[in-house]
Write a protein that holds these residues in place. Structure first.
Motif, PDB file in Angstrom:
ATOM      1  N   ALA A  66      -3.938 -89.848  39.463  1.00  0.00           N
ATOM      2  CA  ALA A  66      -3.696 -89.981  38.028  1.00  0.00           C
ATOM      3  C   ALA A  66      -3.908 -88.656  37.314  1.00  0.00           C
ATOM      4  CB  ALA A  66      -4.627 -91.049  37.454  1.00  0.00           C
ATOM      5  N   ILE A 106      -5.839 -97.923  34.455  1.00  0.00           N
ATOM      6  CA  ILE A 106      -4.658 -97.438  35.172  1.00  0.00           C
ATOM      7  C   ILE A 106      -3.536 -98.473  35.132  1.00  0.00           C
ATOM      8  CG2 ILE A 106      -3.794 -96.980  37.501  1.00  0.00           C
ATOM      9  CD1 ILE A 106      -6.402 -95.529  38.060  1.00  0.00           C
ATOM     10  N   GLY A 109      -2.391 -97.482  30.629  1.00  0.00           N
ATOM     11  CA  GLY A 109      -3.154 -96.265  30.359  1.00  0.00           C
ATOM     12  C   GLY A 109      -4.173 -96.342  29.258  1.00  0.00           C
ATOM     13  N   GLU A 147       2.049 -94.054  29.778  1.00  0.00           N
ATOM     14  CA  GLU A 147       2.658 -95.235  30.381  1.00  0.00           C
ATOM     15  C   GLU A 147       3.445 -94.859  31.634  1.00  0.00           C
ATOM     16  OE1 GLU A 147       4.936 -97.505  27.648  1.00  0.00           O
ATOM     17  OE2 GLU A 147       3.259 -97.932  26.298  1.00  0.00           O
ATOM     18  N   SER A 191       1.019 -94.426  34.430  1.00  0.00           N
ATOM     19  CA  SER A 191       0.533 -95.745  34.832  1.00  0.00           C
ATOM     20  C   SER A 191       1.540 -96.448  35.731  1.00  0.00           C
ATOM     21  CB  SER A 191       0.254 -96.599  33.589  1.00  0.00           C
ATOM     22  OG  SER A 191      -0.093 -97.915  33.944  1.00  0.00           O
TER      23      SER A 191
END
Length: 582
Positions: free
Chosen positions: A319, A441, A445, A468, A471
């Motif tokens: 991420a 996550i 987000g 987004e 995610s």
């Protein structure tokens, strides 16, 4: 007052002159004086008698009035001296998300003795010891003979115990009404509810106070008469909680683990649907802490236990990489090993070749790949990202134990620390921390705030941590880990599970790590395309022994347990199976 002379001289002289007897005159004067004195004494005596009569009438009138009041009132036991203060013994119920009772009050009785009223103390002590095996007859007898006027025997009785004591026929054994806290579902949700104890108590009432869990957090609310008995509504679903605990207990036994924990959370709101920690306890008989608190049944492994979570952290590294803008799902990362940093070497579980894409680093769970990402992005970026997920502070959930569980961070956050933290070593958090991060996550987000209370506020745009787009890419990676990676045993037909495994060696009390003791964790989301729930399952020192060699990794231990939980609870939450992929 004119004093009359004892000898009236004038009359005596006159009597002598007239030839009368002066002694007679003196006697008459003495008699008259005596009569006057007697009259005065009689008047004084009469006054005293009237005054005494008035006093007696007032006293007897007061006694008669008091007796009339007592005769017109309901009979009651005399109150003990220290129970004169008013005791509020009412406590509101606790219910689950569907209104089902989790904790309520039950009318019962206490048992106390007034030894000075007892007829046969020996028989009473022997009888009580037979009714209550935890009491000692000899000790009871000694207590009865110490000339105490009051002695507690039992704070609460069952109806059967009360009848048995009543059948002893001992007038010095008396009952007092009170309310006790009842958890009708036994150990289900024990670590959420916590428990209670008696606080201030008297013969006719006892104060019930919270000692742990939501019973302690919301103690004032539950005891507040102004709430008019309104129950405390939790986000816990009793049916789901019970199913999670049953499957977790079975998995813990099959995997030969010493402990286990599970957290089921709504991805979009952070509301906790189930939270389990094993071994557990019955809050109706809350045990005392043992010599090793971390192995005690009252220790909450899900919210209080701080552990290294292993490779479940790799998706957080992914991420961070995607948010940096320097990486995409197909960005190639060097994975040739071992990776050397000073005298330290980082290796993968298997040789995955010299290069992998970011997605394949997640699917194959490459330590080297995530370590290289951490080296590239730097320490500060990692710290800022983990701080934004709440990994630097206790989880602000409605559990007192959780609010004291601060993550263990490296004292000196070096580049080597960043490399090991990228794959979940060198930092320790609770399973509840991990559930919060995975919900963030999975939901697009936005960072959630975990809550055990029904109707907690959902996160807003101000809570956004990742985009987004990031995610969505992470959800796709998590799905690939289950469909073709290390968590293949986590597949549940119809629910498209996504997740990440994590196996971390347990620290040794004497330094270093154990070679054959691990914490195995599976962090999952489902369904992966539009996650509704996050499920974290952690097993303490598991061993799957069906093969020739014991298998301890999360893919063999925590993953199948989590899959069975999802299989059991999804229908309970009205989740309909999705069509088969492809």
């Amino acid at each position: 007052m004119i004093r009359r002379p004892l000898r009236p001289l004038a009359r005596i002289l006159s009597a002598r002159a007239n030839g009368e007897d002066p002694d007679r005159i003196e006697a008459e004067a003495r008699a008259a004086r005596m009569r006057a004195r007697l009259r005065a004494e009689r008047v004084q005596a009469e006054r005293r008698l009237w005054l005494l009569a008035v006093v007696f009438l007032m006293a007897f009138g007061t006694v008669a009035g008091r007796m009339a009041v007592l005769a017109a009132s309901n009979p009651q036991e005399p109150e003990n001296g220290y129970s004169a203060v008013h005791i509020a013994n009412q406590r509101a119920d606790i219910v689950d998300a569907k209104g089902r009772i989790l904790a309520t009050n039950l009318r019962t009785h206490s048992l106390y003795a007034q030894p000075h009223l007892m007829v046969d103390k020996v028989a009473a002590a022997d009888g009580l010891a037979k009714i209550f095996p935890d009491l000692d007859a000899d000790r009871l007898l000694r207590d009865f003979e110490r000339r105490k006027k009051f002695l507690w025997i039992k704070r609460s009785l069952s109806p059967e115990q009360q009848q048995a004591v009543h059948d002893l026929g001992e007038p010095g054994l008396l009952f007092g009404p009170r309310e006790m806290r009842l958890y009708p579902n036994g150990a289900v949700g024990a670590h959420v509810l916590g428990g209670t104890r008696f606080g201030q108590e008297g013969v006719h009432a006892a104060e019930v106070v919270g000692v742990a869990g939501v019973e302690l957090t919301y103690d004032e609310f539950l005891r507040d008469p102004a709430q008019a008995g309104m129950p405390l509504e939790l986000s816990i679903d009793l049916s789901v909680q019970s199913a999670v605990e049953q499957v977790l207990a079975g998995g813990m036994m099959l995997m030969n683990a010493k402990g286990a924990a599970a957290v089921l959370m709504e991805a979009n709101t952070g509301q906790i649907v189930a939270l389990a920690s094993l071994p557990d306890f019955d809050p109706n008989q809350r045990p005392r802490p043992g010599p090793n608190p971390a192995d005690s049944p009252i220790f909450n492994r899900a919210a209080q236990g701080v552990y290294e979570m292993g490779s479940t952290f790799k998706i957080l590294t992914a991420a961070m990489a995607l948010e940096s803008g320097r990486y995409g799902p197909e960005t190639i990362i060097e994975t040739k090993g071992p990776l050397t940093w000073g005298k330290f070497r980082i290796r993968d579980f298997h040789d995955y070749g010299p290069r992998l894409s970011l997605t394949e680093v997640m699917v194959k769970s490459s330590n080297i790949g995530t370590a290289r990402i951490a080296m590239d992005l730097g320490v500060s970026a990692q710290q800022d990202f983990l701080k934004s997920l709440g990994f630097f502070d206790p989880v602000p959930v409605e559990l007192p134990a959780a609010r004291k569980a601060k993550p263990l961070l490296p004292p000196r956050w070096s580049e080597l620390s960043a490399m090991t933290i990228s794959y979940g070593h060198g930092i320790a958090i609770t399973p509840l921390h991990l559930a919060t991060a995975y919900a963030t996550i999975a939901n697009g987000g936005k960072r959630v705030r975990p809550s055990l209370v029904k109707g907690a506020a959902a996160p807003t745009e101000a809570d956004r941590v990742i985009s987004e787009e990031t995610s969505a890419e992470l959800r796709s990676m998590l799905r690939a880990v289950v469909s073709r990676g290390t968590a293949s045993l986590g597949e549940v037909p119809g629910y498209n599970v996504g997740g990440k495994t994590g196996t971390a060696d347990k620290p040794n009390e004497r330094g270093g790590y154990h070679k054959d003791k691990v914490m195995a964790t599976f962090a999952s989301i489902f369904p992966a395309e539009d996650p509704k729930y996050v499920l974290i399952v952690t097993l303490d020192e598991p061993e799957e022994r069906s093969g020739r060699e014991p298998r301890r990794t999360a893919g063999w231990t925590a993953v199948p347990v989590a899959a069975e939980i999802i299989r059991r609870i999804a229908p309970l939450m009205n989740m309909h199976p999705l069509p088969k992929e492809g």
